[in-house]
Every structure is written in C-alpha cells, then in structure tokens.
Scaffold this motif. Structure first.
Motif, PDB file in Angstrom:
ATOM      1  N   UNK A 229       1.598   0.556  -0.919  1.00 43.44           N
ATOM      2  CA  UNK A 229       2.858  -0.068  -0.535  1.00 43.44           C
ATOM      3  C   UNK A 229       4.023   0.281  -1.437  1.00 43.44           C
ATOM      4  N   UNK A 230       3.895   1.381  -2.186  1.00 45.09           N
ATOM      5  CA  UNK A 230       4.965   1.775  -3.103  1.00 45.09           C
ATOM      6  C   UNK A 230       5.922   2.777  -2.478  1.00 45.09           C
ATOM      7  N   UNK A 231       5.448   3.553  -1.511  1.00 44.17           N
ATOM      8  CA  UNK A 231       6.312   4.506  -0.807  1.00 44.17           C
ATOM      9  C   UNK A 231       6.052   4.383   0.686  1.00 44.17           C
ATOM     10  N   UNK A 232       6.998   4.848   1.485  1.00 43.30           N
ATOM     11  CA  UNK A 232       6.802   4.905   2.931  1.00 43.30           C
ATOM     12  C   UNK A 232       7.123   6.314   3.426  1.00 43.30           C
ATOM     13  N   UNK A 233       6.411   6.731   4.446  1.00 42.47           N
ATOM     14  CA  UNK A 233       6.544   8.074   4.995  1.00 42.47           C
ATOM     15  C   UNK A 233       7.635   8.092   6.052  1.00 42.47           C
ATOM     16  N   UNK A 234       8.481   9.137   6.015  1.00 37.10           N
ATOM     17  CA  UNK A 234       9.540   9.295   7.001  1.00 37.10           C
ATOM     18  C   UNK A 234       9.526  10.733   7.505  1.00 37.10           C
ATOM     19  N   UNK A 235       9.772  10.896   8.795  1.00 35.25           N
ATOM     20  CA  UNK A 235       9.822  12.228   9.397  1.00 35.25           C
ATOM     21  C   UNK A 235      11.247  12.481   9.865  1.00 35.25           C
ATOM     22  N   UNK A 236      11.866  13.547   9.337  1.00 30.85           N
ATOM     23  CA  UNK A 236      13.201  13.952   9.762  1.00 30.85           C
ATOM     24  C   UNK A 236      13.088  15.322  10.419  1.00 30.85           C
ATOM     25  N   UNK A 237      13.371  15.378  11.712  1.00 26.44           N
ATOM     26  CA  UNK A 237      13.131  16.597  12.497  1.00 26.44           C
ATOM     27  C   UNK A 237      11.651  16.941  12.367  1.00 26.44           C
ATOM     28  N   UNK A 238      11.340  18.069  11.744  1.00 26.19           N
ATOM     29  CA  UNK A 238       9.935  18.438  11.566  1.00 26.19           C
ATOM     30  C   UNK A 238       9.487  18.298  10.123  1.00 26.19           C
ATOM     31  N   UNK A 239      10.383  17.821   9.256  1.00 24.46           N
ATOM     32  CA  UNK A 239      10.066  17.706   7.830  1.00 24.46           C
ATOM     33  C   UNK A 239       9.573  16.298   7.509  1.00 24.46           C
ATOM     34  N   UNK A 240       8.643  16.213   6.568  1.00 27.83           N
ATOM     35  CA  UNK A 240       8.087  14.940   6.129  1.00 27.83           C
ATOM     36  C   UNK A 240       8.672  14.580   4.774  1.00 27.83           C
ATOM     37  N   UNK A 241       9.261  13.401   4.675  1.00 24.19           N
ATOM     38  CA  UNK A 241       9.819  12.893   3.434  1.00 24.19           C
ATOM     39  C   UNK A 241       9.174  11.555   3.113  1.00 24.19           C
ATOM     40  N   UNK A 242       9.348  11.130   1.878  1.00 25.42           N
ATOM     41  CA  UNK A 242       8.906   9.807   1.463  1.00 25.42           C
ATOM     42  C   UNK A 242      10.064   9.105   0.774  1.00 25.42           C
ATOM     43  N   UNK A 243      10.052   7.775   0.822  1.00 26.36           N
ATOM     44  CA  UNK A 243      11.050   6.990   0.114  1.00 26.36           C
ATOM     45  C   UNK A 243      10.381   5.786  -0.529  1.00 26.36           C
ATOM     46  N   UNK A 244      10.998   5.260  -1.584  1.00 32.83           N
ATOM     47  CA  UNK A 244      10.439   4.111  -2.269  1.00 32.83           C
ATOM     48  C   UNK A 244      10.616   2.849  -1.440  1.00 32.83           C
ATOM     49  N   UNK A 245       9.620   1.992  -1.478  1.00 32.81           N
ATOM     50  CA  UNK A 245       9.772   0.643  -0.940  1.00 32.81           C
ATOM     51  C   UNK A 245      10.384  -0.235  -2.035  1.00 32.81           C
ATOM     52  N   UNK A 246      10.722  -1.466  -1.683  1.00 31.73           N
ATOM     53  CA  UNK A 246      11.233  -2.385  -2.698  1.00 31.73           C
ATOM     54  C   UNK A 246      10.229  -2.607  -3.807  1.00 31.73           C
ATOM     55  N   UNK A 247       8.972  -2.692  -3.434  1.00 30.84           N
ATOM     56  CA  UNK A 247       7.911  -2.865  -4.431  1.00 30.84           C
ATOM     57  C   UNK A 247       7.788  -1.637  -5.320  1.00 30.84           C
ATOM     58  N   UNK A 248       7.929  -0.451  -4.705  1.00 31.09           N
ATOM     59  CA  UNK A 248       7.855   0.776  -5.490  1.00 31.09           C
ATOM     60  C   UNK A 248       8.979   0.874  -6.505  1.00 31.09           C
ATOM     61  N   UNK A 249      10.183   0.426  -6.099  1.00 31.55           N
ATOM     62  CA  UNK A 249      11.326   0.448  -7.016  1.00 31.55           C
ATOM     63  C   UNK A 249      11.073  -0.477  -8.205  1.00 31.55           C
ATOM     64  N   UNK A 250      10.489  -1.644  -7.942  1.00 36.79           N
ATOM     65  CA  UNK A 250      10.191  -2.588  -9.025  1.00 36.79           C
ATOM     66  C   UNK A 250       9.150  -2.007  -9.978  1.00 36.79           C
ATOM     67  N   UNK A 251       8.126  -1.367  -9.422  1.00 42.65           N
ATOM     68  CA  UNK A 251       7.090  -0.768 -10.264  1.00 42.65           C
ATOM     69  C   UNK A 251       7.673   0.332 -11.136  1.00 42.65           C
ATOM     70  N   UNK A 252       8.522   1.187 -10.546  1.00 47.01           N
ATOM     71  CA  UNK A 252       9.122   2.278 -11.311  1.00 47.01           C
ATOM     72  C   UNK A 252       9.994   1.741 -12.431  1.00 47.01           C
ATOM     73  N   UNK A 253      10.811   0.730 -12.131  1.00 46.56           N
ATOM     74  CA  UNK A 253      11.692   0.158 -13.145  1.00 46.56           C
ATOM     75  C   UNK A 253      10.887  -0.459 -14.274  1.00 46.56           C
ATOM     76  N   UNK A 254       9.808  -1.166 -13.942  1.00 49.74           N
ATOM     77  CA  UNK A 254       9.003  -1.803 -14.987  1.00 49.74           C
ATOM     78  C   UNK A 254       8.255  -0.773 -15.819  1.00 49.74           C
ATOM     79  N   UNK A 255       7.812   0.317 -15.187  1.00 52.66           N
ATOM     80  CA  UNK A 255       7.106   1.371 -15.938  1.00 52.66           C
ATOM     81  C   UNK A 255       8.050   2.117 -16.869  1.00 52.66           C
ATOM     82  N   UNK A 256       9.262   2.355 -16.394  1.00 52.72           N
ATOM     83  CA  UNK A 256      10.237   3.068 -17.210  1.00 52.72           C
ATOM     84  C   UNK A 256      10.763   2.190 -18.334  1.00 52.72           C
ATOM     85  N   UNK A 257      10.861   0.889 -18.058  1.00 50.43           N
ATOM     86  CA  UNK A 257      11.324  -0.029 -19.096  1.00 50.43           C
ATOM     87  C   UNK A 257      12.793   0.091 -19.421  1.00 50.43           C
TER      88      UNK A 257
END
Length: 297
Positions: A67-95
C-alpha cells in the motif's frame, strides 16, 4: 516501522503481510520510493541505480502490495506514484522535512579523459566528421555517449530529486557505470570523470511561474523561464553555489526578520531616551520658578 522478533531482522509494515529485510529498506525500498516520488518510471530507476528492470519491478510489486505505491497506466507506459501512506513512510525514513520543491538537473555531461585509446567497431557508433577530427556517437546501457579527440562524454538524462546533492550523486554514479562499461567492452582506459559546465539545475518556483508567462529573467547565476517540455515556470541555477544560496535563502530571511525585530526594539528604546533628554533640556531652559525635573518611564 516495528521489527519482527528473532534474528531475521525483517521489517513488518503495519497492517500488511509484506516483509522486507532491514538492510533492503535503506538500500532498495527508500531509494525506489524517492524515485517514484519525483515521477521516474521503472526502467529509468533501474538505469539510475544499475539494477535490472526485473529487480525494480519485484520491489515495486511488493511496495504496491504494502500500500505504499499505486500503479498507473498512461497510454502504453506504466508508472507508479506514492500513496499517502507511502509518503509518510518515506518522510519518516528520511527523517527530514524537504525544502521548497523538486529539483531538475538537465544538460548534464560528465567528461572522462582518455588515457589510452581502445578499439571501437564501426557498427557500434555513428561517426560525425568535425573540422580536424571525427566524433563517435552511441548508446551504452541506454545512455547517450560521445567521443571527442580527448574525452568520452556521458550525456546524463534529465534527473529529478529533492536536493542538488542527490542529483549530482546520481548523475556521477550513472556516468561512472557507463565509463566502466566502455572500458570493459572496448579496452579503452579512462581517467576520473568530471561534471562539465553548462548544466542547469532548476526548481519549480511560484514567482517564476507568474513572471515567466510574460518574459525571461537572467543573471550570471540564475535564469527564470519556462524550460522546453516543462509546463511550469522555474528557476535554473547555473552553478552549484547558486543552488546552495537558494537553499539557504529561507534561513537567511528568518535571520533577517529576527535582526529587524531586534533593531525595532532598539529604535523604540532610543526614541524613549531621546524624548527623555528633550524633556530634561526643556526643564533646564525653563524659568527657575517653573523648573521640574522629568522622570523616566
């Protein structure tokens, strides 16, 4: 993130059955989350860190399941983006709390001096005849390279990140891997690579967004414009020092505000002292029968 008991040192994400080894949180999870945050696609993440695409997709699938990232498809390309939970985890890990926005490093070249020439098959590179020499153009690991009479030049693709140091580190690491591949494949010996002049380090800026609709502003250190391919106005920092100065600007403004407040307090004290002195002078100059020494508040 709580750890499991025992010697395995696996990290168990809360409300998730996905597990990561503690060492991979720093070496894989956090770096991938940072690149996803700035919009890099999986194959670019693999290229930047020197990993295989399958390796990156393996971790992205685990991060998606957690639940840290979500998959997105734009045209034929596959991208990922952070979820709200993923953003919190990244911020806490980075400190840390990141500064103003996302930086963009583009037009970055890393120059490797040729110590000993190698052998370059004609089918691997395209020749471009210059005035007194021949340039070679090609791709190594998907990265554009160019050979001059004295250097192999690695043209680093546009990079996005949260700090100038992160971007220059990624650019140098990518270029070093390309240089090692050149030496291994073509028996050329290269010296230490140096980041060349002419790169642009840009950051989205609300003032630039407003002003660059109407005109471009430039100084020897910075340029404010709409760069090609970018939808928002931005400030291009033309040197590392200029970027550092930009990062320090908020703290300098806070310091200046404190100094202004201190100065305002001192001015108030001075104004009271002057008023008291004027009253004394008036009292001294008054007739003796009307003399009355004023008191200081």
């Amino acid at each position: 993130m709580p750890r499991e008991s025992g010697g395995s040192q696996k990290v168990l994400l809360q409300k998730s059955k996905v597990k990561f080894y503690f060492s991979t949180v720093r070496s894989r999870v956090v770096p991938i989350l940072k690149r996803v945050e700035v919009g890099d696609y999986p194959s670019k993440i693999a290229r930047l860190y020197g990993w295989s695409k399958q390796h990156v997709f393996y971790y992205l699938k685990k991060l998606e399941k957690a639940g840290l990232v979500r998959r997105k498809v734009r045209s034929s390309a596959v991208f990922y983006e952070l979820t709200g939970r993923g953003q919190k985890v990244l911020t806490s890990c980075e400190g840390i709390v990141y500064s103003s926005g996302v930086y963009r490093l583009h037009k970055c070249q890393v120059l490797f001096p040729i110590v000993r020439e190698g052998f370059y098959p004609a089918d691997d590179f395209r020749k471009v005849e210059m005035v007194n020499w021949t340039a070679l153009l090609g791709l190594i690991h998907g990265v554009a390279v160019r050979k001059t009479s004295r250097h192999w030049i690695v043209h680093v693709e546009t990079l996005y990140g949260r700090s100038p140091g992160e971007l220059f580190g990624l650019a140098k690491n990518l270029a070093d891997r390309v240089a090692r591949a050149l030496m291994s494949k073509y028996s050329v010996l290269l010296g230490e690579g140096q980041i060349g002049k002419g790169y642009e380090l840009a950051i989205d800026d609300p003032v630039a967004k407003l002003l660059s609709r109407y005109f471009t502003i430039s100084t020897p250190k910075r340029k404010m414009d709409h760069s090609p391919g970018e939808l928002e106005g931005e400030i291009d920092h033309l040197t590392k020092d200029a970027a550092i100065e930009y990062l320090l600007m908020p703290e300098r403004m806070k310091k200046l505000e404190r100094q202004i407040l201190d100065l305002s307090s001192q001015v108030d004290d001075l104004r009271n002292d002057v008023y008291y002195m004027v009253q004394i002078l008036k009292a001294i100059s008054a007739p003796k029968e009307n003399y009355c020494m004023p008191t200081k508040d």
